[in-house]
Enzyme design. Structure first.
Site, mmCIF file in Angstrom:
data_model
loop_
_atom_site.group_PDB
_atom_site.id
_atom_site.type_symbol
_atom_site.label_atom_id
_atom_site.label_comp_id
_atom_site.label_asym_id
_atom_site.label_seq_id
_atom_site.Cartn_x
_atom_site.Cartn_y
_atom_site.Cartn_z
ATOM 1 C CB CYS A 1 90.485 52.988 -49.860
ATOM 2 S SG CYS A 1 88.709 53.758 -49.537
ATOM 3 C CB THR A 2 86.548 48.786 -50.152
ATOM 4 O OG1 THR A 2 85.850 49.510 -49.070
ATOM 5 C CG2 THR A 2 87.596 47.582 -49.281
ATOM 6 C CG HIS A 3 84.772 54.067 -50.974
ATOM 7 N ND1 HIS A 3 84.784 53.596 -49.873
ATOM 8 C CD2 HIS A 3 83.505 54.833 -51.015
ATOM 9 C CE1 HIS A 3 83.626 53.908 -49.166
ATOM 10 N NE2 HIS A 3 82.713 54.554 -49.834
ATOM 11 C CE1 TYR B 1 81.748 54.936 -40.945
ATOM 12 C CE2 TYR B 1 83.004 53.075 -40.445
ATOM 13 C CZ TYR B 1 81.921 53.582 -40.478
ATOM 14 O OH TYR B 1 80.532 52.946 -39.911
ATOM 15 N N GLY B 2 87.327 57.684 -42.977
ATOM 16 C CA GLY B 2 89.042 58.023 -43.217
ATOM 17 C C GLY B 2 89.421 59.278 -42.617
ATOM 18 C CB CYS C 1 85.825 49.177 -44.427
ATOM 19 S SG CYS C 1 86.235 50.896 -44.088
HETATM 20 N N1 DGL Z 1 86.010 51.800 -47.850
HETATM 21 C C1 DGL Z 1 86.944 52.672 -46.721
HETATM 22 C C2 DGL Z 1 88.082 51.805 -46.646
HETATM 23 O O1 DGL Z 1 88.384 50.824 -47.241
HETATM 24 C C3 DGL Z 1 86.802 54.216 -47.089
HETATM 25 C C4 DGL Z 1 86.810 54.548 -45.383
HETATM 26 C C5 DGL Z 1 86.106 56.002 -45.536
HETATM 27 O O2 DGL Z 1 85.124 55.956 -45.152
HETATM 28 O O3 DGL Z 1 87.018 57.039 -45.351
HETATM 29 O O4 DGL Z 1 89.078 52.302 -46.150
#
Ligand code: DGL
Length: 255
Positions: free
Chosen positions: A186-188, A44-45, A75
């Site tokens: 970012c949660t990843h 998404y980012g 997220c």
């Molecule tokens: N886990 C999303 C976050 O915390 C990642 C966003 C992405 O998909 O770029 O921002």
């Protein structure tokens, strides 16, 4: 069914929110969880706000059809773009979002710089600007946009030369700085903490997962919505039609 026995909905652009789900399970092991990762549309980012809002709301609608008692937007990117809109539109639903854990990083800082890593969208959001302005007075804060880490994690790459090379490139402009701590916005990113520690040499790494989980518990408790039963479960789901993504989701939940 009593409302307090409904599941908690957890959403993310993909696998990253599983780092938050793990904290939710530690804080509230008896609850039921439905996790929707939107890996078909990750990352998404690097997308525009309208698209992120639309994709986020699609996941929310899918959860509401199944009935949930609360929503955790696991997220940072989706929170920054959509939380205000969602809270207004779904005013009955307790909604908990994620934000970079800048406060503890700055408060515990002993002199070096604090690096905040997040997606470019998160760093450009007004929500982050306000947070940054609040803490920039006494501490040097470096912001590092890191759009590609999401792609590594979505592919199941958590270590190795390619990842470390990418991180080294990101931190190249700051190699003269003494980076004392890193905030994972970012949660990843918690899934690649070791590589981030190695490349930056940071003494401390912060992420917002635990704070969001504790906030969820507080909110549910205040509303009398904590489950009283003992039959918790996790349903891991994904928009990507590929068994591999579900296998990876399970691996990350156990990590
Ligand atoms: N886990 C999303 C976050 O915390 C990642 C966003 C992405 O998909 O770029 O921002």
């Amino acid at each position: 069914m009593e409302k307090r026995e409904l599941p908690i909905g957890v959403i993310d652009s993909g696998l990253g929110g599983i780092s938050v789900l793990k904290e939710l399970l530690l804080a509230m092991p008896n609850e039921k969880y439905i996790y929707i990762g939107d890996s078909a549309n990750a990352p998404y980012g690097v997308k525009g706000p309208e698209e992120i809002l639309m994709l986020t709301e699609n996941s929310v609608k899918a959860l509401l059809e199944r009935r949930i008692k609360a929503l955790v937007i696991a997220c940072n990117t989706a929170t920054g773009v959509a939380v205000k809109y969602l809270r207004e539109k779904y005013a009955e639903l307790p909604i908990i979002g994620l934000e970079p854990a800048l406060k503890p990083a700055v408060e515990n800082c002993e002199g070096g710089a604090v690096a905040v890593m997040a997606t470019p969208v998160t760093l450009s959001e007004e929500k982050f600007r306000i947070l940054y302005d609040r803490y920039k007075e006494n501490t040097e804060i470096i912001t590092v946009g890191a759009p590609k880490i999401v792609e590594f994690v979505e592919k199941g790459v958590f270590e190795g030369e390619e990842l470390e090379g990418y991180l080294a490139e990101l931190f190249e402009p700051y190699k003269e700085k003494n980076i004392e701590s890193v905030v994972l916005g970012c949660t990843h990113f918690p899934f690649v903490t070791d590589a981030i520690s190695k490349v930056t040499g940071a003494k401390r790494i912060y992420d917002g997962g635990r704070g969001a989980a504790l906030e969820t518990r507080r909110r549910l408790e205040a509303l009398g919505l904590l489950s009283e039963e003992n039959d918790g479960y996790v349903s891991l789901e994904n928009t990507l039609d590929d068994p591999e993504i579900l296998r990876l989701s399970e691996v990350l939940l156990e990590r």
